[in-house]
Design a protein around this motif. Structure first.
Motif, PDB file in Angstrom:
ATOM      1  N   ALA A  64      89.251  76.947 -17.602  1.00  0.00           N
ATOM      2  CA  ALA A  64      88.878  75.633 -17.069  1.00  0.00           C
ATOM      3  C   ALA A  64      87.881  75.774 -15.932  1.00  0.00           C
ATOM      4  O   ALA A  64      86.933  74.990 -15.801  1.00  0.00           O
ATOM      5  N   GLN A  65      88.076  76.775 -15.072  1.00  0.00           N
ATOM      6  CA  GLN A  65      87.155  76.983 -13.956  1.00  0.00           C
ATOM      7  C   GLN A  65      85.795  77.473 -14.430  1.00  0.00           C
ATOM      8  O   GLN A  65      84.764  77.164 -13.831  1.00  0.00           O
ATOM      9  N   ALA A  66      85.776  78.239 -15.512  1.00  0.00           N
ATOM     10  CA  ALA A  66      84.513  78.785 -16.012  1.00  0.00           C
ATOM     11  C   ALA A  66      83.714  77.771 -16.818  1.00  0.00           C
ATOM     12  O   ALA A  66      82.521  77.975 -17.056  1.00  0.00           O
ATOM     13  N   ALA A  67      84.344  76.670 -17.248  1.00  0.00           N
ATOM     14  CA  ALA A  67      83.646  75.673 -18.053  1.00  0.00           C
ATOM     15  C   ALA A  67      82.530  75.040 -17.232  1.00  0.00           C
ATOM     16  O   ALA A  67      82.725  74.713 -16.060  1.00  0.00           O
ATOM     17  N   PRO A  68      81.331  74.839 -17.806  1.00  0.00           N
ATOM     18  CA  PRO A  68      80.219  74.244 -17.052  1.00  0.00           C
ATOM     19  C   PRO A  68      80.506  72.798 -16.675  1.00  0.00           C
ATOM     20  O   PRO A  68      81.115  72.050 -17.451  1.00  0.00           O
ATOM     21  N   ALA A  69      80.105  72.423 -15.464  1.00  0.00           N
ATOM     22  CA  ALA A  69      80.299  71.052 -15.009  1.00  0.00           C
ATOM     23  C   ALA A  69      79.372  70.105 -15.756  1.00  0.00           C
ATOM     24  O   ALA A  69      78.278  70.488 -16.182  1.00  0.00           O
ATOM     25  N   ALA A  70      79.823  68.880 -15.936  1.00  0.00           N
ATOM     26  CA  ALA A  70      78.992  67.880 -16.610  1.00  0.00           C
ATOM     27  C   ALA A  70      77.745  67.605 -15.778  1.00  0.00           C
ATOM     28  O   ALA A  70      77.816  67.507 -14.554  1.00  0.00           O
ATOM     29  N   PRO A  71      76.584  67.527 -16.420  1.00  0.00           N
ATOM     30  CA  PRO A  71      75.350  67.288 -15.658  1.00  0.00           C
ATOM     31  C   PRO A  71      75.373  65.927 -14.972  1.00  0.00           C
ATOM     32  O   PRO A  71      75.938  64.961 -15.490  1.00  0.00           O
ATOM     33  N   ALA A  72      74.766  65.881 -13.773  1.00  0.00           N
ATOM     34  CA  ALA A  72      74.700  64.634 -13.030  1.00  0.00           C
ATOM     35  C   ALA A  72      73.799  63.645 -13.769  1.00  0.00           C
ATOM     36  O   ALA A  72      72.796  64.036 -14.361  1.00  0.00           O
ATOM     37  N   PRO A  73      74.133  62.347 -13.764  1.00  0.00           N
ATOM     38  CA  PRO A  73      73.288  61.358 -14.455  1.00  0.00           C
ATOM     39  C   PRO A  73      71.916  61.264 -13.800  1.00  0.00           C
ATOM     40  O   PRO A  73      71.774  61.374 -12.580  1.00  0.00           O
ATOM     41  N   THR A  74      70.903  61.079 -14.618  1.00  0.00           N
ATOM     42  CA  THR A  74      69.526  60.978 -14.121  1.00  0.00           C
ATOM     43  C   THR A  74      68.864  59.724 -14.673  1.00  0.00           C
ATOM     44  O   THR A  74      69.343  59.115 -15.639  1.00  0.00           O
ATOM     45  N   GLU A  75      67.739  59.351 -14.058  1.00  0.00           N
ATOM     46  CA  GLU A  75      66.989  58.167 -14.464  1.00  0.00           C
ATOM     47  C   GLU A  75      65.503  58.486 -14.388  1.00  0.00           C
ATOM     48  O   GLU A  75      65.046  59.138 -13.455  1.00  0.00           O
ATOM     49  N   CYS A  76      64.753  58.030 -15.380  1.00  0.00           N
ATOM     50  CA  CYS A  76      63.302  58.194 -15.376  1.00  0.00           C
ATOM     51  C   CYS A  76      62.661  57.013 -14.650  1.00  0.00           C
ATOM     52  O   CYS A  76      62.933  55.849 -14.974  1.00  0.00           O
ATOM     53  N   LEU A  77      61.817  57.310 -13.641  1.00  0.00           N
ATOM     54  CA  LEU A  77      61.136  56.272 -12.867  1.00  0.00           C
ATOM     55  C   LEU A  77      59.632  56.536 -12.867  1.00  0.00           C
ATOM     56  O   LEU A  77      59.186  57.678 -12.996  1.00  0.00           O
ATOM     57  N   GLN A  78      58.860  55.457 -12.690  1.00  0.00           N
ATOM     58  CA  GLN A  78      57.421  55.602 -12.620  1.00  0.00           C
ATOM     59  C   GLN A  78      56.849  54.498 -11.730  1.00  0.00           C
ATOM     60  O   GLN A  78      57.486  53.471 -11.488  1.00  0.00           O
ATOM     61  N   ALA A  79      55.626  54.731 -11.244  1.00  0.00           N
ATOM     62  CA  ALA A  79      54.924  53.745 -10.422  1.00  0.00           C
ATOM     63  C   ALA A  79      53.429  53.937 -10.621  1.00  0.00           C
ATOM     64  O   ALA A  79      52.955  55.035 -10.884  1.00  0.00           O
ATOM     65  N   GLY A  80      52.676  52.865 -10.448  1.00  0.00           N
ATOM     66  CA  GLY A  80      51.226  52.962 -10.564  1.00  0.00           C
ATOM     67  C   GLY A  80      50.651  51.702 -11.165  1.00  0.00           C
ATOM     68  O   GLY A  80      51.386  50.754 -11.430  1.00  0.00           O
ATOM     69  N   LEU A  81      49.372  51.607 -11.353  1.00  0.00           N
ATOM     70  CA  LEU A  81      48.359  52.662 -11.333  1.00  0.00           C
ATOM     71  C   LEU A  81      47.840  52.927  -9.911  1.00  0.00           C
ATOM     72  O   LEU A  81      47.796  52.026  -9.073  1.00  0.00           O
ATOM     73  N   PHE A  82      47.368  54.193  -9.690  1.00  0.00           N
ATOM     74  CA  PHE A  82      46.776  54.575  -8.427  1.00  0.00           C
ATOM     75  C   PHE A  82      45.326  54.998  -8.647  1.00  0.00           C
ATOM     76  O   PHE A  82      45.017  55.737  -9.581  1.00  0.00           O
ATOM     77  N   GLY A  83      44.441  54.519  -7.750  1.00  0.00           N
ATOM     78  CA  GLY A  83      43.066  54.980  -7.775  1.00  0.00           C
ATOM     79  C   GLY A  83      42.976  56.414  -7.287  1.00  0.00           C
ATOM     80  O   GLY A  83      43.973  57.009  -6.862  1.00  0.00           O
ATOM     81  N   ASP A  84      41.783  56.963  -7.310  1.00  0.00           N
ATOM     82  CA  ASP A  84      41.609  58.373  -6.966  1.00  0.00           C
ATOM     83  C   ASP A  84      42.074  58.673  -5.538  1.00  0.00           C
ATOM     84  O   ASP A  84      42.788  59.657  -5.306  1.00  0.00           O
ATOM     85  N   ALA A  85      41.684  57.844  -4.578  1.00  0.00           N
ATOM     86  CA  ALA A  85      42.065  58.091  -3.185  1.00  0.00           C
ATOM     87  C   ALA A  85      43.572  57.937  -3.001  1.00  0.00           C
ATOM     88  O   ALA A  85      44.213  58.742  -2.311  1.00  0.00           O
ATOM     89  N   GLU A  86      44.138  56.907  -3.620  1.00  0.00           N
ATOM     90  CA  GLU A  86      45.588  56.695  -3.513  1.00  0.00           C
ATOM     91  C   GLU A  86      46.344  57.848  -4.163  1.00  0.00           C
ATOM     92  O   GLU A  86      47.362  58.318  -3.632  1.00  0.00           O
ATOM     93  N   ALA A  87      45.864  58.313  -5.307  1.00  0.00           N
ATOM     94  CA  ALA A  87      46.540  59.399  -6.015  1.00  0.00           C
ATOM     95  C   ALA A  87      46.497  60.693  -5.213  1.00  0.00           C
ATOM     96  O   ALA A  87      47.464  61.463  -5.201  1.00  0.00           O
ATOM     97  N   ALA A  88      45.382  60.947  -4.515  1.00  0.00           N
ATOM     98  CA  ALA A  88      45.273  62.160  -3.709  1.00  0.00           C
ATOM     99  C   ALA A  88      46.279  62.139  -2.567  1.00  0.00           C
ATOM    100  O   ALA A  88      46.953  63.146  -2.287  1.00  0.00           O
ATOM    101  N   LEU A  89      46.422  60.992  -1.903  1.00  0.00           N
ATOM    102  CA  LEU A  89      47.399  60.866  -0.818  1.00  0.00           C
ATOM    103  C   LEU A  89      48.819  61.001  -1.359  1.00  0.00           C
ATOM    104  O   LEU A  89      49.673  61.680  -0.758  1.00  0.00           O
ATOM    105  N   LEU A  90      49.077  60.392  -2.493  1.00  0.00           N
ATOM    106  CA  LEU A  90      50.407  60.452  -3.092  1.00  0.00           C
ATOM    107  C   LEU A  90      50.754  61.877  -3.508  1.00  0.00           C
ATOM    108  O   LEU A  90      51.893  62.327  -3.338  1.00  0.00           O
ATOM    109  N   ARG A  91      49.788  62.603  -4.037  1.00  0.00           N
ATOM    110  CA  ARG A  91      50.038  63.979  -4.455  1.00  0.00           C
ATOM    111  C   ARG A  91      50.461  64.836  -3.247  1.00  0.00           C
ATOM    112  O   ARG A  91      51.416  65.614  -3.331  1.00  0.00           O
ATOM    113  N   THR A  92      49.753  64.687  -2.124  1.00  0.00           N
ATOM    114  CA  THR A  92      50.076  65.462  -0.924  1.00  0.00           C
ATOM    115  C   THR A  92      51.493  65.144  -0.448  1.00  0.00           C
ATOM    116  O   THR A  92      52.260  66.052  -0.087  1.00  0.00           O
ATOM    117  N   ARG A  93      51.835  63.872  -0.476  1.00  0.00           N
ATOM    118  CA  ARG A  93      53.162  63.462  -0.020  1.00  0.00           C
ATOM    119  C   ARG A  93      54.255  63.963  -0.967  1.00  0.00           C
ATOM    120  O   ARG A  93      55.313  64.432  -0.521  1.00  0.00           O
TER     121      ARG A  93
END
Length: 222
Positions: A64-93
């Motif tokens: 029982a201890q060696a059994a792998p734990a159930a993976p944590a639930p995840t969600e796919c998120l997105q945002a945009g569109l970003f222009g070139d200047a906005e995308a460059a700032l977002l990439r750095t962040r």
């Protein structure tokens, strides 16, 4: 004296035996019942119980201890569109706040939008007059959705110019004579931020990312 004691013991034993067999029930000396049938009814699949040795119990616990734990639930998120200047700032962040491989900036676009349009008009009073005329024709209208087209009216929004032309032709048959097809917004090219597997551990970092989203909000992936 000893004979009397022995006789009394034999008599007492006989009475106890008779009582234990419920032979004295007629004289009001019934032995109380010790059974508890309600406990039997409360048992759940007693036939499934299995006795195991201490070694088997340790093996089961280790598995029982060696059994792998159930993976944590995840969600796919997105945002945009970003222009070139906005995308460059977002990439750095994003590089500073988010785990490597947990995000990407992918090319995207917003298609053009076309409307059947009436305007621009010289005043708000003139717009109110045109609204009254359209109500009399039972034609729906709304604000044009672009500051460059105010003051004016939109009589329908379409994904392509050809669809808008067909809509204008249909309105002409209903008595609308001064409308025309215009581009409400042009097609826009840019980049979309995509986070395919956001879990609870990542959400605090996303709050720090908010200033670089340039007013966009993270939405479930479409």
């Amino acid at each position: 004296m000893l004979r009397l004691v022995a006789l009394l013991l034999v008599l007492a034993n006989g009475i106890y035996y008779a009582w234990s067999q419920n032979a004295l029930r007629a004289w009001g000396l019934e032995r109380p019942t010790q059974a508890e049938p309600q406990r039997v009814r409360q048992q759940i699949r007693p036939e499934a119980l299995k006795l195991v040795s201490a070694e088997e119990a340790r093996s089961i616990a280790a598995a029982a201890q060696a059994a792998p734990a159930a993976p944590a639930p995840t969600e796919c998120l997105q945002a945009g569109l970003f222009g070139d200047a906005e995308a460059a700032l977002l990439r750095t962040r994003a590089e500073a706040l988010l785990p490597a491989g947990s995000w990407s900036l992918v090319p995207g676009s917003t298609p053009a939008r076309w409307i059947v349009y009436m305007g621009r008009y010289p005043s708000a009073d003139y717009v109110a007059k045109k609204r009254g005329e359209l109500r009399a024709l039972h034609v729906a209208f709304e604000a044009p959705g672009s500051p460059a087209l105010e003051p004016g009216l939109s009589l329908g929004s379409y994904a392509t110019q050809s669809e808008a032309n067909a809509g204008m032709a249909a309105l002409a048959q209903r008595g609308v004579r001064t409308a025309r097809v215009v581009e409400q917004r042009p097609a826009v090219q840019g980049q979309t931020l995509r986070l395919p597997a956001v879990d609870e551990a990542m959400r605090p970092a996303l709050q720090g990312l908010a200033p670089a989203l340039a007013g966009h909000t993270l939405q479930p992936c479409g």
